[in-house]
Design a protein around this motif. Structure first.
Motif, PDB file in Angstrom:
ATOM      1  N   GLN A   1       1.164  -1.069   0.187  1.00 38.82           N
ATOM      2  CA  GLN A   1      -0.350   0.172  -0.093  1.00 38.82           C
ATOM      3  C   GLN A   1       1.089   1.552   0.077  1.00 38.82           C
ATOM      4  OE1 GLN A   1      -3.701  -0.241  -0.184  1.00 38.82           O
ATOM      5  NE2 GLN A   1      -2.501  -2.594  -0.399  1.00 38.82           N
ATOM      6  N   LYS A   2       0.141   2.359  -0.581  1.00 39.85           N
ATOM      7  CA  LYS A   2       1.036   3.809  -0.287  1.00 39.85           C
ATOM      8  C   LYS A   2       1.672   3.635   1.010  1.00 39.85           C
ATOM      9  CE  LYS A   2       0.666   8.402  -1.905  1.00 39.85           C
ATOM     10  NZ  LYS A   2      -0.479   9.673  -2.301  1.00 39.85           N
ATOM     11  N   GLY A   3       2.728   4.045   1.205  1.00 42.71           N
ATOM     12  CA  GLY A   3       3.776   4.583   1.949  1.00 42.71           C
ATOM     13  C   GLY A   3       4.137   3.255   3.271  1.00 42.71           C
ATOM     14  N   GLN A   4       3.695   1.832   2.694  1.00 40.60           N
ATOM     15  CA  GLN A   4       4.307   1.052   3.350  1.00 40.60           C
ATOM     16  C   GLN A   4       5.533   0.721   2.663  1.00 40.60           C
ATOM     17  OE1 GLN A   4       1.470  -2.340   2.368  1.00 40.60           O
ATOM     18  NE2 GLN A   4       2.509  -3.872   3.770  1.00 40.60           N
ATOM     19  N   LYS A   5       6.215   0.320   4.295  1.00 34.10           N
ATOM     20  CA  LYS A   5       8.034  -0.605   3.692  1.00 34.10           C
ATOM     21  C   LYS A   5       7.993  -2.121   4.762  1.00 34.10           C
ATOM     22  CE  LYS A   5       8.775   4.788   5.482  1.00 34.10           C
ATOM     23  NZ  LYS A   5       9.688   4.711   6.477  1.00 34.10           N
ATOM     24  N   ILE A   6       8.594  -1.943   3.825  1.00 36.08           N
ATOM     25  CA  ILE A   6       8.795  -3.768   3.967  1.00 36.08           C
ATOM     26  C   ILE A   6      10.752  -4.239   4.185  1.00 36.08           C
ATOM     27  CG2 ILE A   6       6.724  -4.451   3.015  1.00 36.08           C
ATOM     28  CD1 ILE A   6       8.629  -5.497   0.412  1.00 36.08           C
TER      29      ILE A   6
END
Length: 202
Positions: free
Chosen positions: A6-11
């Protein structure tokens, strides 16, 4: 199974890949939006070097390398398909007419990215100047090049009057590589025009 970002998600790329990632491919793709009267159809790749008259649209993927001071170190784009250090290689414009899949691919050898480079920001520009109203189903994805499995995908709702998009960032954090889904719209024919918008994300 790949993570759908999703927009803004970091993994964490290594966590999602189940181990250290060294060779990755960043694939970027788009469809051409279909007007009701347009029966020609086709993916963006079919329009590279083709299409009729003003229908062709040339979207270009770029990668900008930044240091810890958010200063650009190098840029990989259609005028420089390989980073000076050799760690990043752009496969060039897709002019083959292939349908499904990536329209442009940037290969990254994370093990060879210089230590002073802390982030890689990936962008897409409409070099021919059309707005993203002519584009739909934009995506970027990270593929583990060692076994060709998709690690993460970020699908973008990109239609609008902008001519560029800051897609995603791959960056170092605590000695591992992570991915941040950005998805910010911008305006410009090449990454040079986007630098004021890109730098805050670096």
């Amino acid at each position: 199974m790949a993570v759908s970002l999703q927009k803004g998600q970091k993994i964490s790329l290594s966590k999602e890949a189940g181990g250290d990632l060294t060779q990755v491919k960043l694939g970027l793709g788009w469809d051409v939006a279909q007007a009701p009267q347009d029966k020609k159809g086709g993916f963006l790749g079919k329009l590279f070097g083709g299409g009729s008259g003003g229908d062709s649209i040339d979207l270009d993927a770029s990668c900008i390398m930044f240091d810890s001071n958010k200063q650009p170190v190098d840029a990989i784009w259609f005028s420089q398909l390989k980073s000076k250090d050799g760690s990043i290689v752009h496969t060039g414009d897709n002019r083959t007419g292939d349908g499904d899949g990536d329209d442009e691919v940037i290969n990254v050898d994370l093990s060879k990215v210089p230590a002073n480079v802390v982030s890689l920001v990936f962008t897409v520009n409409s070099f021919t100047g059309q707005t993203f109203e002519t584009v739909e189903n934009a995506f970027c994805r990270i593929v583990n090049a060692n076994n060709n499995t998709e690690v993460a995908r970020y699908n973008l709702s990109s239609q609008g009057t902008h001519t560029a998009m800051i897609m995603a960032k791959v960056y170092r954090h605590n000695n591992e590589w992570k991915m941040h889904a950005i998805g910010e719209t911008a305006t410009g024919r090449t990454f040079h025009d986007l630098m004021p918008a890109i730098t805050p994300h670096a």
